[in-house]
Design a protein around this motif. Structure first.
Motif, PDB file in Angstrom:
ATOM      1  N   PHE A   1      57.699  69.427  22.968  1.00 41.47           N
ATOM      2  CA  PHE A   1      56.261  69.275  22.796  1.00 41.47           C
ATOM      3  C   PHE A   1      55.902  69.646  21.355  1.00 41.47           C
ATOM      4  CE2 PHE A   1      57.049  69.582  27.228  1.00 41.47           C
ATOM      5  CZ  PHE A   1      56.101  68.769  27.822  1.00 41.47           C
ATOM      6  N   ALA A   2      54.758  69.169  20.900  1.00 37.91           N
ATOM      7  CA  ALA A   2      54.357  69.355  19.500  1.00 37.91           C
ATOM      8  C   ALA A   2      54.443  70.822  19.105  1.00 37.91           C
ATOM      9  CB  ALA A   2      52.946  68.827  19.287  1.00 37.91           C
ATOM     10  N   ASN A   3      55.144  71.101  18.025  1.00 33.87           N
ATOM     11  CA  ASN A   3      55.304  72.489  17.583  1.00 33.87           C
ATOM     12  C   ASN A   3      54.478  72.809  16.341  1.00 33.87           C
ATOM     13  OD1 ASN A   3      56.738  71.283  15.489  1.00 33.87           O
ATOM     14  ND2 ASN A   3      58.756  71.854  16.308  1.00 33.87           N
ATOM     15  N   SER A   4      53.650  71.829  15.920  1.00 30.31           N
ATOM     16  CA  SER A   4      52.854  72.064  14.705  1.00 30.31           C
ATOM     17  C   SER A   4      51.398  72.413  15.013  1.00 30.31           C
ATOM     18  CB  SER A   4      52.896  70.818  13.812  1.00 30.31           C
ATOM     19  OG  SER A   4      52.377  69.696  14.490  1.00 30.31           O
ATOM     20  N   GLY A   5      51.087  72.591  16.301  1.00 27.07           N
ATOM     21  CA  GLY A   5      49.730  72.972  16.676  1.00 27.07           C
ATOM     22  C   GLY A   5      48.757  71.802  16.635  1.00 27.07           C
ATOM     23  N   TYR A   6      47.492  72.095  16.889  1.00 26.68           N
ATOM     24  CA  TYR A   6      46.445  71.075  16.948  1.00 26.68           C
ATOM     25  C   TYR A   6      45.450  71.284  15.808  1.00 26.68           C
ATOM     26  CZ  TYR A   6      48.383  70.699  21.638  1.00 26.68           C
ATOM     27  OH  TYR A   6      49.246  70.553  22.709  1.00 26.68           O
ATOM     28  N   ALA A   7      44.786  70.201  15.448  1.00 22.96           N
ATOM     29  CA  ALA A   7      43.831  70.269  14.329  1.00 22.96           C
ATOM     30  C   ALA A   7      42.571  69.474  14.668  1.00 22.96           C
ATOM     31  CB  ALA A   7      44.464  69.718  13.062  1.00 22.96           C
ATOM     32  N   TYR A   8      41.436  69.942  14.165  1.00 20.88           N
ATOM     33  CA  TYR A   8      40.174  69.230  14.338  1.00 20.88           C
ATOM     34  C   TYR A   8      40.080  68.081  13.334  1.00 20.88           C
ATOM     35  CZ  TYR A   8      38.381  73.072  17.218  1.00 20.88           C
ATOM     36  OH  TYR A   8      38.196  73.998  18.210  1.00 20.88           O
ATOM     37  N   THR A   9      39.423  67.023  13.751  1.00 14.83           N
ATOM     38  CA  THR A   9      39.075  65.919  12.865  1.00 14.83           C
ATOM     39  C   THR A   9      37.658  65.481  13.213  1.00 14.83           C
ATOM     40  OG1 THR A   9      41.359  65.132  12.731  1.00 14.83           O
ATOM     41  CG2 THR A   9      39.624  63.564  12.131  1.00 14.83           C
ATOM     42  N   PHE A  10      36.803  65.353  12.198  1.00 18.08           N
ATOM     43  CA  PHE A  10      35.446  64.866  12.407  1.00 18.08           C
ATOM     44  C   PHE A  10      35.207  63.653  11.510  1.00 18.08           C
ATOM     45  CE2 PHE A  10      34.929  68.814  14.528  1.00 18.08           C
ATOM     46  CZ  PHE A  10      33.798  68.711  15.329  1.00 18.08           C
ATOM     47  N   ASN A  11      34.646  62.613  12.092  1.00 15.49           N
ATOM     48  CA  ASN A  11      34.324  61.380  11.369  1.00 15.49           C
ATOM     49  C   ASN A  11      32.879  61.492  10.873  1.00 15.49           C
ATOM     50  OD1 ASN A  11      33.577  58.763  10.605  1.00 15.49           O
ATOM     51  ND2 ASN A  11      34.878  57.808  12.164  1.00 15.49           N
ATOM     52  N   LYS A  12      32.716  61.843   9.596  1.00 11.37           N
ATOM     53  CA  LYS A  12      31.368  62.042   9.049  1.00 11.37           C
ATOM     54  C   LYS A  12      30.568  60.745   9.029  1.00 11.37           C
ATOM     55  CE  LYS A  12      28.782  64.159   5.284  1.00 11.37           C
ATOM     56  NZ  LYS A  12      27.759  63.097   5.307  1.00 11.37           N
TER      57      LYS A  12
ATOM     58  N   GLU B   1      43.139  61.560  19.724  1.00  8.24           N
ATOM     59  CA  GLU B   1      43.888  61.842  18.503  1.00  8.24           C
ATOM     60  C   GLU B   1      43.083  61.436  17.273  1.00  8.24           C
ATOM     61  OE1 GLU B   1      45.565  59.585  16.317  1.00  8.24           O
ATOM     62  OE2 GLU B   1      44.988  57.757  17.356  1.00  8.24           O
ATOM     63  N   ALA B   2      43.545  61.929  16.111  1.00  6.73           N
ATOM     64  CA  ALA B   2      42.773  61.816  14.876  1.00  6.73           C
ATOM     65  C   ALA B   2      42.584  60.383  14.399  1.00  6.73           C
ATOM     66  CB  ALA B   2      43.446  62.640  13.780  1.00  6.73           C
ATOM     67  N   GLY B   3      43.623  59.562  14.494  1.00 10.43           N
ATOM     68  CA  GLY B   3      43.510  58.183  14.041  1.00 10.43           C
ATOM     69  C   GLY B   3      42.417  57.424  14.768  1.00 10.43           C
ATOM     70  N   MET B   4      42.277  57.677  16.056  1.00 11.68           N
ATOM     71  CA  MET B   4      41.233  57.033  16.852  1.00 11.68           C
ATOM     72  C   MET B   4      39.854  57.544  16.441  1.00 11.68           C
ATOM     73  SD  MET B   4      43.142  57.149  20.571  1.00 11.68           S
ATOM     74  CE  MET B   4      41.820  56.355  21.493  1.00 11.68           C
ATOM     75  N   ALA B   5      39.764  58.842  16.185  1.00 15.17           N
ATOM     76  CA  ALA B   5      38.486  59.407  15.754  1.00 15.17           C
ATOM     77  C   ALA B   5      38.032  58.783  14.439  1.00 15.17           C
ATOM     78  CB  ALA B   5      38.595  60.921  15.612  1.00 15.17           C
ATOM     79  N   MET B   6      38.976  58.598  13.517  1.00 15.02           N
ATOM     80  CA  MET B   6      38.628  58.075  12.207  1.00 15.02           C
ATOM     81  C   MET B   6      38.481  56.551  12.194  1.00 15.02           C
ATOM     82  SD  MET B   6      38.027  60.657  10.491  1.00 15.02           S
ATOM     83  CE  MET B   6      37.577  59.682   9.062  1.00 15.02           C
ATOM     84  N   ALA B   7      38.830  55.903  13.296  1.00 18.08           N
ATOM     85  CA  ALA B   7      38.689  54.445  13.375  1.00 18.08           C
ATOM     86  C   ALA B   7      37.456  54.019  14.156  1.00 18.08           C
ATOM     87  CB  ALA B   7      39.934  53.831  14.008  1.00 18.08           C
ATOM     88  N   GLY B   8      36.674  54.997  14.637  1.00 12.19           N
ATOM     89  CA  GLY B   8      35.477  54.619  15.376  1.00 12.19           C
ATOM     90  C   GLY B   8      34.950  55.671  16.335  1.00 12.19           C
ATOM     91  N   GLY B   9      35.668  56.804  16.448  1.00 14.05           N
ATOM     92  CA  GLY B   9      35.171  57.887  17.275  1.00 14.05           C
ATOM     93  C   GLY B   9      34.384  58.879  16.421  1.00 14.05           C
ATOM     94  N   LEU B  10      34.054  60.011  17.020  1.00 13.07           N
ATOM     95  CA  LEU B  10      33.310  61.052  16.289  1.00 13.07           C
ATOM     96  C   LEU B  10      34.200  62.224  15.923  1.00 13.07           C
ATOM     97  CD1 LEU B  10      30.694  62.415  15.244  1.00 13.07           C
ATOM     98  CD2 LEU B  10      30.392  63.324  17.570  1.00 13.07           C
ATOM     99  N   ALA B  11      35.009  62.696  16.891  1.00 14.69           N
ATOM    100  CA  ALA B  11      35.785  63.913  16.630  1.00 14.69           C
ATOM    101  C   ALA B  11      36.928  64.043  17.617  1.00 14.69           C
ATOM    102  CB  ALA B  11      34.877  65.141  16.724  1.00 14.69           C
TER     103      ALA B  11
END
Length: 325
Positions: free
Chosen positions: A289-300, A246-256
């Motif tokens: 289940f999530a009805n808002s779809g999925y989104a990409y997140t990249f940690n620059k 998930e996005a929060g994990m990516a932005m806390a130390g992951g890549l994407a």
């Protein structure tokens, strides 16, 4: 003069009587039991509260909200659940699996809605997704695990071994690790894993796995979500890319990641809560289940740290870390 004074006194008495009646008026009591504090779970809670507000239910006005955080401790969760049962809550929001399982062990009558739970059936919280059967329903945070593994293969085509980090005691993490293993092997890549039991194990586990793989996958896992800065400290040195659930994990130390939005998931759960407050039987409400779809997140920040150039088509999803630790 006396008549005027008497009228004022009677008027004040009437106002006080009305105020007392309003104070004594019973409003729906909603308990919120959150497993621990990290971005995804916090966002789910915020979305839930906003949905209630948008539908006319506001804390301190016509509902009473009692938010309690277990801080990742099962004894804390049990104490919170006992409190909500003792208070005879009208509804409980349980954020994450252990929070929901704790509530399930304390009451069979108070309606419970869960969120940030991957699989209710595997967690023994529901008989089926279509008809839960117990006093629990809610929303699932099942992620597109196969697509997340495919993202690793796309971004790092030379990677031959993918390592998976997860908590062995989290049912939903185990399930996602199994799904990841199948997806990794389907791509003819080698699979390796290291598990933890709590945050104290995270640094050693991460140091171990970076010596065994070319890229890492971490599913939606509460222990790792709260310990991503530790992961960051290790993989930034080893230059190992990490794709998260998930996005929060990516932005806390992951890549994407390619994942759902937890605020939206919480909001969706809040709409279910409105149905329950209006008389719906939670035991017959299908798991959503999530009805808002999925989104990409990249940690620059992380991309720069490990020397990875984000492909042009993903640049619109790139963000800087708030604080690189």
């Amino acid at each position: 003069m006396m008549k005027k004074l008497l009228a004022i006194v009677l008027s004040l008495a009437l106002c006080l009587s009305c105020s007392a009646a309003l104070a004594d008026e019973k409003v729906p009591y909603i308990g919120i039991i959150q497993q621990m504090e990290h971005v995804a779970l916090d966002q789910a809670r915020e979305g839930f509260i906003q949905a209630l507000k948008d539908k006319g239910y506001e804390d301190g006005v016509n509902i009473k909200l009692n938010y309690q955080n277990g801080q990742g401790d099962k004894s804390n969760l049990a104490t919170i659940a006992d409190q909500f049962v003792g208070d005879n809550a009208d509804l409980v929001l349980a954020i994450a699996t252990d929070a929901a399982k704790t509530m399930a062990g304390k009451t069979e009558t108070i309606p419970v809605l869960g969120t940030a739970i991957t699989d209710y059936v595997i967690a023994l919280l529901a008989e089926s997704n279509e008809k839960p059967g117990y006093n629990i329903s809610g929303t699932s945070d099942m992620n597109p695990v196969e697509s997340q593994i495919a993202l690793i293969h796309e971004l790092f085509p030379d990677a031959k071994t993918v390592g998976v980090l997860y908590t062995s005691s989290e049912d939903n993490s185990v399930l996602q690790a199994q799904m990841a293993k199948a997806a990794i092997e389907k791509l003819n890549l080698a699979y390796t894993e290291v598990t933890v039991t709590n945050t104290n194990d995270v640094q050693q586990a991460t140091q171990q796995i970076v010596t065994q793989c070319d890229a890492i996958y971490i599913p939606t896992d509460n222990v790792f979500a709260s310990a991503m800065p530790i992961v960051y400290g290790v993989v930034a040195d080893s230059k190992t890319p990490v794709i998260t659930g998930e996005a929060g994990m990516a932005m806390a130390g992951g890549l994407a990641t390619l994942g759902l939005q937890y605020y939206d998931l919480g909001y969706q759960t809040g709409l279910m809560a409105v149905e329950v407050l209006n008389g719906a039987d939670v035991s017959t409400m299908p798991i959503q289940f999530a009805n808002s779809g999925y989104a990409y997140t990249f940690n620059k920040t992380m991309a720069d740290e490990i020397g990875f150039e984000i492909p042009e088509k993903y640049l619109e999803y790139a963000q800087e870390m708030e604080a690189a630790k």
